[in-house]
Design an enzyme around this catalytic site. Structure first.
Site, PDB file in Angstrom:
ATOM      1  N   HIS A 270       0.828  -1.212   0.000  1.00 53.17           N
ATOM      2  CA  HIS A 270       0.000   0.000   0.000  1.00 53.17           C
ATOM      3  C   HIS A 270       0.862   1.262   0.000  1.00 53.17           C
ATOM      4  CE1 HIS A 270      -3.205  -2.740   1.003  1.00 53.17           C
ATOM      5  NE2 HIS A 270      -2.829  -2.889   2.235  1.00 53.17           N
ATOM      6  N   ASP A 321      -4.665  -9.269  -0.477  1.00 51.73           N
ATOM      7  CA  ASP A 321      -4.776  -8.589   0.809  1.00 51.73           C
ATOM      8  C   ASP A 321      -5.942  -9.077   1.667  1.00 51.73           C
ATOM      9  OD1 ASP A 321      -4.424  -6.823   2.866  1.00 51.73           O
ATOM     10  OD2 ASP A 321      -4.873  -5.009   1.741  1.00 51.73           O
TER      11      ASP A 321
HETATM   12 ZN    ZN Z   1      -2.474  -5.934   4.458  1.00 51.85          ZN
END
Ligand code: ZN
Length: 455
Positions: A270, A321
């Site tokens: 991220h 994720d």
């Molecule tokens: Zn994560």
């Protein structure tokens, strides 16, 4: 020795026809384009390197669809996290293993050959360690063994509840370790992986994020790495950037690059909120940007600085994720479409000219393998046989030339075109199905029923 015959195959230099490929001890031994099929060959339509799924929290799969109702005011990442903590309070080791088994099977059927499991639930509810410190890691290893996925296990150091060494609270108690106990966990994981999984499995290290560690802890934990990959969540939310800037006097990516010797064995998950300078510096560090476009879209994180990052030669890979949806083709599609929607432009994720699907797919294959410490990501002699085959006669692909196949896969198709997957030579998906599909789904269904009863 296994042998595969592919009508089309994507080698590093381009597409070739009639490729015969042999595999021994999990690695590619020979590659012969323009060959004739032999009776013992497993024949496929198109063969490409299989992707690594570089970021997963398996247990979150069982929450998929539970956080999509607006309750009051603005739903946010932080309210999602609150439900995740409630959920964590009821997970048992048996649930954990069954959910991870399903997730790894779904990844393999989607075309991924390997996974980076960013594993942060370590202890019993309330925070007491299990009798075996690595109990839940062991459950991940059992799921990897059952499914045959290539595992890079990433035990997570999670010591604080927020930037500035805020104490852990509530659901976070199950995650907590100081550096000393983390070192014990890491060494347990390393010996269990050596004992219980094939030789392509790896153990990396994963300080959870700057907000869940502290500078001194980070320094100590990095000394334990002995060449292992390092993964960290870095800049997912604007609030996180503000908190870290206030605490450490620099933005998260900026601080990490200045203080931690970030290089090619790092993966920053991220890297969403970066300035132009951070984007350039991260690209030039050689680290992999770990992008999770479906989850980042689901959580409202924001789009990645894709065009600028690629123009500076940055490496990237993709991960599922939160596992709200496991789809390789959608993950790549979402990555490109998030750029188009923001920039009001087409064909963004390609440095100069050329096929976007090819850039996305092959870029994520190489970057994902780099991030997981796997010698894979390319069809070449000596590489691990992480292979994916797809059906070019499918209606979504049958009109395309070979140099358009990966555009078709990314933009016109879905994972149902995946026919076969090999992970380090283990032929785990054939005819689009995992060999142990029924058994894995039954175990998942009963685990989820038990978990829902407990919630
Ligand atoms: Zn994560």
């Amino acid at each position: 020795m296994q042998s595969i015959f592919a009508h089309h195959a994507r080698l590093p230099q381009g597409w070739v026809i009639d490729l015969r490929l042999t595999v021994a001890d999990g690695r590619i031994v020979t590659l012969e384009p323009g060959a004739f099929a032999q009776p013992q060959d497993h024949c496929v339509m198109a063969l490409v390197p299989a992707l690594a799924n570089l970021h997963s929290h398996s247990f979150q799969r069982a929450m998929a669809g539970m956080t999509e109702t607006r309750v009051s005011g603005k739903e946010s990442f932080w309210s999602w996290r609150k439900l995740m903590y409630q959920f964590v309070d009821h997970l048992t080791p048996e649930h954990y293993e069954a959910i991870a088994g399903l997730v790894f099977m779904e990844m393999l059927e989607a075309g991924y050959a390997s996974v980076g499991e960013f594993h942060y639930v370590h202890h019993q509810p309330g925070g007491r360690p299990y009798a075996a410190l690595g109990e839940l890691s062991n459950r991940v290893f059992a799921a990897a063994d059952l499914t045959g996925i290539g595992l890079t296990h990433l035990p997570v150091l999670y010591s604080y509840g927020g930037a500035g060494q805020v104490p852990l609270s509530g659901g976070q108690q199950r995650f907590g370790n100081d550096v000393a106990r983390y070192a014990d966990l890491l060494s347990d994981c390393r010996s269990m992986v050596t004992k219980s999984l094939p030789s392509d499995a790896r153990v990396g290290i994963a300080p959870h994020s700057l907000r869940a560690t502290a500078p001194q802890d980070l320094k100590e934990v990095l000394s334990l790495r002995s060449g292992a990959p390092v993964h960290i969540h870095i800049a997912e939310q604007p609030q996180e950037v503000t908190d870290i800037s206030t605490w450490l006097g620099a933005r998260p990516v900026e601080w990490l690059l200045e203080n931690c010797g970030v290089g090619a064995d790092w993966c920053l998950i991220h890297a969403t909120h970066m300035t132009a300078q951070e984007t350039r510096d991260l690209a030039q560090s050689g680290a992999v940007a770990g992008l999770c476009p479906i989850t980042e879209g689901n959580l409202g994180d924001g789009p990645f600085n894709g065009a600028a990052f690629l123009s500076h030669g940055g490496h990237f890979g993709v991960g599922s994720d939160s596992n709200v949806r496991i789809s390789l083709s959608e993950e790549l599609r979402m990555l490109e479409y998030s750029q188009r929607l923001r920039d009001l432009a087409r064909n963004v994720m390609v440095p100069q000219e050329g096929s976007v699907g090819t850039t996305l797919y092959l870029g994520a294959a190489e970057g994902g393998a780099q991030a997981l410490g796997r010698e894979a990501g390319r069809l070449e002699v000596g590489a691990l046989a992480d292979l994916m085959a797809f059906d070019t006669t499918h209606v979504s692909l049958c009109a395309l030339r070979p140099d358009q196949f990966l555009d078709g896969l990314c933009f016109a198709s879905d994972d149902s075109v995946v026919s076969d997957v090999w992970s380090a030579g283990r032929h785990v998906v054939s005819g689009g199905r995992h060999a142990k599909r029924d058994q894995i789904i039954a175990a998942y269904a009963s685990a989820v029923a038990a978990l829902l009863d407990a919630l």
